[in-house]
Scaffold this active site. Sequence first.
Site, mmCIF file in Angstrom:
data_model
loop_
_atom_site.group_PDB
_atom_site.id
_atom_site.type_symbol
_atom_site.label_atom_id
_atom_site.label_comp_id
_atom_site.label_asym_id
_atom_site.label_seq_id
_atom_site.Cartn_x
_atom_site.Cartn_y
_atom_site.Cartn_z
ATOM 1 N N LYS A 156 -4.009 11.065 9.633
ATOM 2 C CA LYS A 156 -4.175 10.603 8.243
ATOM 3 C C LYS A 156 -5.571 10.919 7.761
ATOM 4 O O LYS A 156 -6.529 10.830 8.533
ATOM 5 C CB LYS A 156 -3.910 9.096 8.161
ATOM 6 C CG LYS A 156 -3.875 8.572 6.735
ATOM 7 C CD LYS A 156 -3.188 7.211 6.673
ATOM 8 C CE LYS A 156 -4.111 6.063 6.977
ATOM 9 N NZ LYS A 156 -3.412 4.784 7.063
ATOM 10 N N LYS A 172 -8.367 10.435 4.247
ATOM 11 C CA LYS A 172 -8.634 9.662 3.034
ATOM 12 C C LYS A 172 -8.762 10.583 1.826
ATOM 13 O O LYS A 172 -9.253 11.715 1.951
ATOM 14 C CB LYS A 172 -9.922 8.858 3.219
ATOM 15 C CG LYS A 172 -9.861 7.875 4.388
ATOM 16 C CD LYS A 172 -8.888 6.746 4.107
ATOM 17 C CE LYS A 172 -8.840 5.758 5.260
ATOM 18 N NZ LYS A 172 -7.998 4.593 4.951
ATOM 19 N N GLU A 202 -0.775 6.792 0.445
ATOM 20 C CA GLU A 202 -0.913 5.359 0.763
ATOM 21 C C GLU A 202 -1.818 4.682 -0.264
ATOM 22 O O GLU A 202 -2.858 5.231 -0.637
ATOM 23 C CB GLU A 202 -1.510 5.250 2.166
ATOM 24 C CG GLU A 202 -1.699 3.847 2.693
ATOM 25 C CD GLU A 202 -2.093 3.901 4.177
ATOM 26 O OE1 GLU A 202 -1.553 4.750 4.920
ATOM 27 O OE2 GLU A 202 -2.969 3.117 4.578
ATOM 28 N N HIS A 232 0.038 -1.118 9.669
ATOM 29 C CA HIS A 232 -1.379 -0.823 9.438
ATOM 30 C C HIS A 232 -2.190 -1.497 10.538
ATOM 31 O O HIS A 232 -1.885 -2.610 10.951
ATOM 32 C CB HIS A 232 -1.812 -1.378 8.078
ATOM 33 C CG HIS A 232 -3.281 -1.322 7.860
ATOM 34 N ND1 HIS A 232 -4.106 -2.399 8.105
ATOM 35 C CD2 HIS A 232 -4.085 -0.316 7.441
ATOM 36 C CE1 HIS A 232 -5.368 -2.042 7.830
ATOM 37 N NE2 HIS A 232 -5.383 -0.788 7.429
HETATM 38 MG MG LIG Z 1 -4.903 2.419 4.378
#
Ligand SMILES: [Mg+2]
Length: 372
Positions: A172, A174, A229, A305
């Site tokens: 993942k 950002k 997300e 999460h």
């Molecule tokens: Mg997050």
Amino acid sequence: MIITSLETFILHVPVTRDGIADSTHSITHWGMPGVMVHTDSGKVGYGFTGTHAHLKSDRLITSCIEDCYSELLVGENPLETERLWSKMAYHPPLQWVGRAGILTMALAAVDIALWDLKAKEAGEPLWRTLGGVDDAEVEVYNTDGGWLNFGLQVLVDDARRLVEEEGYQSIKMKVGKEDFTEDLRRVEAVREVVGPGVKLMTDANGRWRMPLALEVAGRLKDYDVQWIEEPLWHDDVCGHVELAEAIETPVALGEMLYSLAQFKEFIACRGVHFVQPDATRLGGITEAWQVSDVAHAAGLPVTPHAGDMAQVQAHLSIAHPGINLLEFIPWIKDCFVEPLRIEDGKLRAPEQAGAGTTLIPVALERFSKPVS
Ligand SMILES: [Mg+2]
């Protein structure tokens, strides 16, 4: 077994490379306000939540445990996890002052400690107490290479390292830069270096407002992104529904939701595709399990999460039939007697009795902050 006392702690553990940032937060340490639940059997249950490592607000959590939950629990049988959860969650004076944030994070730490005790008493890892089986397979995705403060070269090098050297098949990164075209360039660069077979998730941490979310999230489909997300403010149910209908990339959220009721609303309105409960922000294992049930029944994948950096939720993920993908960040794993093991992007089932939360003494010595 009877609970004799609750003893709180606060740890501040350094993060990767002296500091990381997403679109909303910059941190140098991960905070772990938590509790040791002592019993007359000598067994101790460990539980904690995860924070920004802001000592003043961490102390609000530990004082809630000491001043409010302690008197509800001392003298009780810790194995009655669900009954004690209700006793704490629905205690009228506490319900009045908070059903999210400090209260549920404190509740989470205590609930996790009770589940730790329950599994220790059974002499088995928590995933087995929760009904998990030996051959459950849980894929793990790594978030620790994709921070927003990393320059493009570091970002790309980390993505390559996680995939080629550490064996992750899902990572993942950002998004949420001031200039959104920079986000798209970074996503394109990472997709190029990891190749088409790797799952790539993106996370805006609630940064965008609707027009920008439509613009940027709408273009993520060009890079075969698994999900976007928290594209919008965390509580905006209608906004997420509108966005989810308008774009092709699926929407993931849940890390900032603090109750089963909030999840039920997002799920019923179809404002979320990948459901991300966090047992350290909901009221612990007890409520995270309920959220996972609701999402699973609605046909939505559950991908927790990692406010616990996956240490506890590894057990939940093995045991719950709706979960087959789990977030992982390695910052705190060496604080525990049994650190989480991940091989080739797959979770290795913990073997020791308990929830995996028992701290090594040196972690308490090295990272402890005064609770008052
Ligand atoms: Mg997050």
